[in-house]
Write a protein that holds these residues in place. Structure first.
Motif, PDB file in Angstrom:
ATOM      1  N   SER A   1       9.820  13.477 -12.581  1.00 50.10           N
ATOM      2  CA  SER A   1      10.310  14.287 -11.247  1.00 50.10           C
ATOM      3  C   SER A   1      11.835  14.492 -11.758  1.00 50.10           C
ATOM      4  CB  SER A   1      10.684  13.117 -10.484  1.00 50.10           C
ATOM      5  OG  SER A   1       9.465  13.336 -10.819  1.00 50.10           O
ATOM      6  N   VAL A   2      12.268  13.812 -12.605  1.00 51.68           N
ATOM      7  CA  VAL A   2      13.436  13.957 -12.855  1.00 51.68           C
ATOM      8  C   VAL A   2      14.636  14.399 -13.972  1.00 51.68           C
ATOM      9  CG1 VAL A   2      14.513  12.001 -10.861  1.00 51.68           C
ATOM     10  CG2 VAL A   2      13.492  11.137 -13.154  1.00 51.68           C
ATOM     11  N   GLY A   3      14.209  14.781 -14.752  1.00 53.29           N
ATOM     12  CA  GLY A   3      14.964  15.489 -16.230  1.00 53.29           C
ATOM     13  C   GLY A   3      13.976  15.172 -17.661  1.00 53.29           C
TER      14      GLY A   3
ATOM     15  N   PRO B   1      14.101  18.449 -27.183  1.00 57.28           N
ATOM     16  CA  PRO B   1      15.240  18.032 -26.672  1.00 57.28           C
ATOM     17  C   PRO B   1      15.392  17.971 -24.672  1.00 57.28           C
ATOM     18  CG  PRO B   1      15.651  19.779 -28.280  1.00 57.28           C
ATOM     19  CD  PRO B   1      13.903  19.773 -27.911  1.00 57.28           C
ATOM     20  N   ASP B   2      14.452  19.365 -23.984  1.00 55.10           N
ATOM     21  CA  ASP B   2      14.690  19.090 -22.655  1.00 55.10           C
ATOM     22  C   ASP B   2      13.398  18.632 -22.772  1.00 55.10           C
ATOM     23  OD1 ASP B   2      17.071  20.220 -22.890  1.00 55.10           O
ATOM     24  OD2 ASP B   2      16.495  21.936 -23.292  1.00 55.10           O
ATOM     25  N   ARG B   3      12.050  18.260 -23.052  1.00 55.42           N
ATOM     26  CA  ARG B   3      11.101  17.267 -23.128  1.00 55.42           C
ATOM     27  C   ARG B   3      11.198  15.995 -23.121  1.00 55.42           C
ATOM     28  NH1 ARG B   3       6.376  21.085 -25.409  1.00 55.42           N
ATOM     29  NH2 ARG B   3       6.789  23.374 -24.350  1.00 55.42           N
ATOM     30  N   ASP B   4      10.201  15.070 -23.817  1.00 57.12           N
ATOM     31  CA  ASP B   4      10.943  14.068 -24.135  1.00 57.12           C
ATOM     32  C   ASP B   4      11.127  14.097 -25.325  1.00 57.12           C
ATOM     33  OD1 ASP B   4       9.880  10.933 -24.701  1.00 57.12           O
ATOM     34  OD2 ASP B   4       8.186  12.061 -24.603  1.00 57.12           O
ATOM     35  N   ILE B   5      12.807  13.047 -25.368  1.00 59.09           N
ATOM     36  CA  ILE B   5      13.382  12.799 -26.689  1.00 59.09           C
ATOM     37  C   ILE B   5      13.278  10.855 -26.692  1.00 59.09           C
ATOM     38  CG2 ILE B   5      16.018  12.344 -27.556  1.00 59.09           C
ATOM     39  CD1 ILE B   5      15.532  14.071 -23.760  1.00 59.09           C
ATOM     40  N   PRO B   6      12.362  10.721 -28.127  1.00 58.05           N
ATOM     41  CA  PRO B   6      12.214   9.456 -28.686  1.00 58.05           C
ATOM     42  C   PRO B   6      13.362   8.855 -29.231  1.00 58.05           C
ATOM     43  CG  PRO B   6      10.568  11.277 -29.306  1.00 58.05           C
ATOM     44  CD  PRO B   6      11.914  11.612 -28.757  1.00 58.05           C
ATOM     45  N   ALA B   7      13.172   7.643 -29.280  1.00 54.44           N
ATOM     46  CA  ALA B   7      14.308   6.858 -29.870  1.00 54.44           C
ATOM     47  C   ALA B   7      13.849   5.135 -30.297  1.00 54.44           C
ATOM     48  CB  ALA B   7      14.932   6.554 -28.467  1.00 54.44           C
ATOM     49  N   PRO B   8      14.435   4.515 -31.248  1.00 56.79           N
ATOM     50  CA  PRO B   8      13.953   3.394 -31.803  1.00 56.79           C
ATOM     51  C   PRO B   8      13.230   2.286 -31.013  1.00 56.79           C
ATOM     52  CG  PRO B   8      15.635   4.024 -32.466  1.00 56.79           C
ATOM     53  CD  PRO B   8      15.878   4.271 -31.346  1.00 56.79           C
ATOM     54  N   ASP B   9      12.491   1.570 -31.256  1.00 52.77           N
ATOM     55  CA  ASP B   9      12.367   0.527 -30.667  1.00 52.77           C
ATOM     56  C   ASP B   9      11.962  -0.959 -31.820  1.00 52.77           C
ATOM     57  OD1 ASP B   9      11.598  -0.523 -27.783  1.00 52.77           O
ATOM     58  OD2 ASP B   9       9.192  -1.116 -28.799  1.00 52.77           O
TER      59      ASP B   9
ATOM     60  N   GLU C   1      21.101   5.227 -13.528  1.00 50.27           N
ATOM     61  CA  GLU C   1      21.398   6.486 -13.237  1.00 50.27           C
ATOM     62  C   GLU C   1      22.172   7.401 -14.116  1.00 50.27           C
ATOM     63  OE1 GLU C   1      23.716   6.608  -9.199  1.00 50.27           O
ATOM     64  OE2 GLU C   1      24.462   5.267 -10.239  1.00 50.27           O
ATOM     65  N   LEU C   2      20.845   7.716 -15.386  1.00 46.63           N
ATOM     66  CA  LEU C   2      20.589   7.920 -15.868  1.00 46.63           C
ATOM     67  C   LEU C   2      19.183   9.539 -15.882  1.00 46.63           C
ATOM     68  CD1 LEU C   2      20.496   5.602 -19.416  1.00 46.63           C
ATOM     69  CD2 LEU C   2      22.792   6.470 -18.210  1.00 46.63           C
ATOM     70  N   PRO C   3      19.914  10.529 -16.338  1.00 45.13           N
ATOM     71  CA  PRO C   3      19.253  11.843 -15.606  1.00 45.13           C
ATOM     72  C   PRO C   3      17.564  11.926 -16.379  1.00 45.13           C
ATOM     73  CG  PRO C   3      20.569  12.805 -17.349  1.00 45.13           C
ATOM     74  CD  PRO C   3      21.139  11.137 -17.387  1.00 45.13           C
ATOM     75  N   PHE C   4      17.190  10.429 -16.772  1.00 43.81           N
ATOM     76  CA  PHE C   4      15.436  10.563 -17.427  1.00 43.81           C
ATOM     77  C   PHE C   4      14.930   9.916 -16.849  1.00 43.81           C
ATOM     78  CE2 PHE C   4      18.656  10.320 -20.967  1.00 43.81           C
ATOM     79  CZ  PHE C   4      18.440  11.252 -22.322  1.00 43.81           C
TER      80      PHE C   4
END
Ligand code: NAD
Length: 441
Positions: free
Chosen positions: A90-92, A163-171, A124-127
């Motif tokens: 919904s938000v980004g 980059p505009d769909r889903d941006i992975p990161a470490p876990d 308030e991050l746009p994700f």
């Protein structure tokens, strides 16, 4: 329990007589999802959220399960299972880490993706939130096997990430190295470098100053702000940390530098205790050479869960989920819990801590530094303009203080503890976005 789209009885009604889950929510069955739902329900009840919105926010919007072959070093071909769950669109774009653990599952990723949505909303991050992982034991894989797993997993996720769909990161068990392989694999597919496909990359590939330490430093910034609110000095506080990885080690180092006394720290092998205070720089240097804490040649040794019961002022679970539960919460001997890990306290554990008057700084606030600096990294990658580490740290501290202010205000206004207050603020924002976008078609 309010009536919602899962039926008047909520979770129980998902269980058919043979114990199998039926109806909405069935795909995500896991203990962690049950916990996420229980926490969500408290906030949704307070907000009197409409039944259709509850279901939309509880069920992940999209999920992908992949099974893929990888050639091991000995020539054998093994099949691995990977997941990616996107909670709300919904938000980004969605955002969330990738973990390599033997226990990762669709239901675990669903719970973690939901928490990511609420964490982003609170800050308030746009994700929207996402989470993924590969079921494997990283301690038993060579570097080249890990590289082949990462590259194939990245290629399998290609249809749903971007980059505009889903941006992975470490876990858990992933870091800069895996993000570099991930970025390279994605870039090979599209034919040009795309640094903004992942965050948590090495600096030279478009990473940001301060990302590797961001989650741990964010925990410390959040703790400092909470202590100011409580009127406590950080210097001299006795701290226990479960977890000595990317997050736990940074917390230990930063708290030690600020004059707190780290009296115990644990990893998967067990904990080390010294009520006089551990020599953290020496311990981390020794641990950083790839050893287990059970072999540390100083202090007293305890089991990996026992470490949580070490007397202290501030307890920081920074390892994994479901560590403080109905069974051991009454033995926790501290004045404040700060959740650096995701989902370390079960609802049953929460109830015992609340009864004992021990406040909990919830994960959606305490460990939000990681995704906040990931957001900064994504912004810098898009703008091709990079910030100094002082700017990253200053903005991070500011964002976390604002997040805490919102939690304290909601806690006062609604008369609830910090976790429910934080989730109320976050759920309200995500629900509003979903409501305003309405329903297509
Ligand atoms: P990591 O893999 O770097 O470290 C995990 C640590 O926990 C290690 O010291 C490991 O030995 C220990 N551990 C593992 N299983 C254990 C067990 N059963 N009992 C006790 N200790 C155990 O992982 P990390 O990146 O430091 O993540 C830790 C937690 O923080 C996770 O809950 C993760 O989801 C959360 N988190 C991480 C980030 C990030 O940026 N890395 C961001 C937000 C939240």
């Amino acid at each position: 329990m309010a009536t919602d789209a899962r039926g008047a009885g909520g979770w129980d009604e998902l269980l058919a007589s043979d114990g199998e889950l039926v109806g909405p929510g069935a795909e995500w069955r896991s203990e962690l999802y049950r916990i996420a739902v229980a926490q969500f329900d408290r906030a949704a009840d307070l907000l009197d959220l409409a039944p259709d919105l509850r279901t939309r926010l509880l069920e992940p919007r999209r999920a992908l399960v992949v099974n893929f072959p990888v050639r091991m070093d000995d020539g054998e071909v093994r099949s691995f299972t990977g997941y990616r769950v996107q909670h709300t669109l919904s938000v980004g774009p969605t955002k969330g880490g990738i973990r390599y653990t033997p226990g990762v599952s669709l239901g675990e990723c669903a719970a973690l993706a939901m928490w990511m949505s609420f964490k982003c909303a609170l800050l308030e991050l746009p994700f929207g939130g996402a989470k993924g992982g590969v079921r494997c034991d990283p301690n038993r894989l060579s570097v080249s096997e890990l590289e082949r797993i990462t590259r194939r997993y990245a290629a399998e996720l290609f249809p749903v990430i971007g980059p505009d769909r889903d941006i992975p990161a470490p876990d858990m068990a992933t870091g800069e190295r895996e993000m570099a392989w991930f970025m390279d694999t994605y870039s090979q597919q599209v034919g040009h470098p795309v640094p903004e496909i992942v965050t948590g990359k090495p600096l030279v590939l478009g990473g940001t100053a301060g990302r590797t330490t961001a989650t741990g430093l964010g925990v410390v910034f959040a703790l400092e702000a909470v202590l100011e609110h409580l009127g406590w000095e950080l210097a001299g506080q006795r701290v226990v940390i479960q977890g000595a990885g990317n997050v736990g080690a940074v917390i230990a180092r930063e708290l030690h530098v600020r004059g707190a006394r780290v009296v115990a720290i644990g990893d998967v092998s067990g904990g080390v205790v010294d009520q006089a205070g551990l020599d953290i720089p020496a311990l981390l240097a020794w641990y950083g050479e790839g050893r287990f804490l059970r072999d540390y040649p100083a202090g007293d040794h305890v089991g990996r869960r026992e470490v949580l019961e070490t007397p202290c002022d501030i307890l920081v679970p920074a390892a994994l989920e479901r560590q403080i539960d109905g069974e051991n919460a009454s033995r926790v001997d501290c004045r404040l819990v700060v959740e650096a890990a995701n989902g370390p306290t079960t609802p049953e554990g929460d109830a015992v801590l609340a009864e004992a008057g021990i406040p909990v700084v919830p994960d959606v606030l305490a460990n939000a530094g990681g995704v906040t600096v990931s957001y900064f990294e994504w912004v810098q990658d898009q703008q091709k303009l990079f910030w100094r580490s002082e700017d990253v740290a200053r903005r991070l501290a500011h964002q976390l203080r604002q997040g805490l202010a919102g939690v304290l205000e909601a806690s006062e206004r609604l008369g609830v503890e910090w976790r429910t207050a934080a989730l109320s603020v976050a759920v309200e924002r995500v629900a509003e976005a979903a409501r305003l976008r309405s329903i297509y078609p």
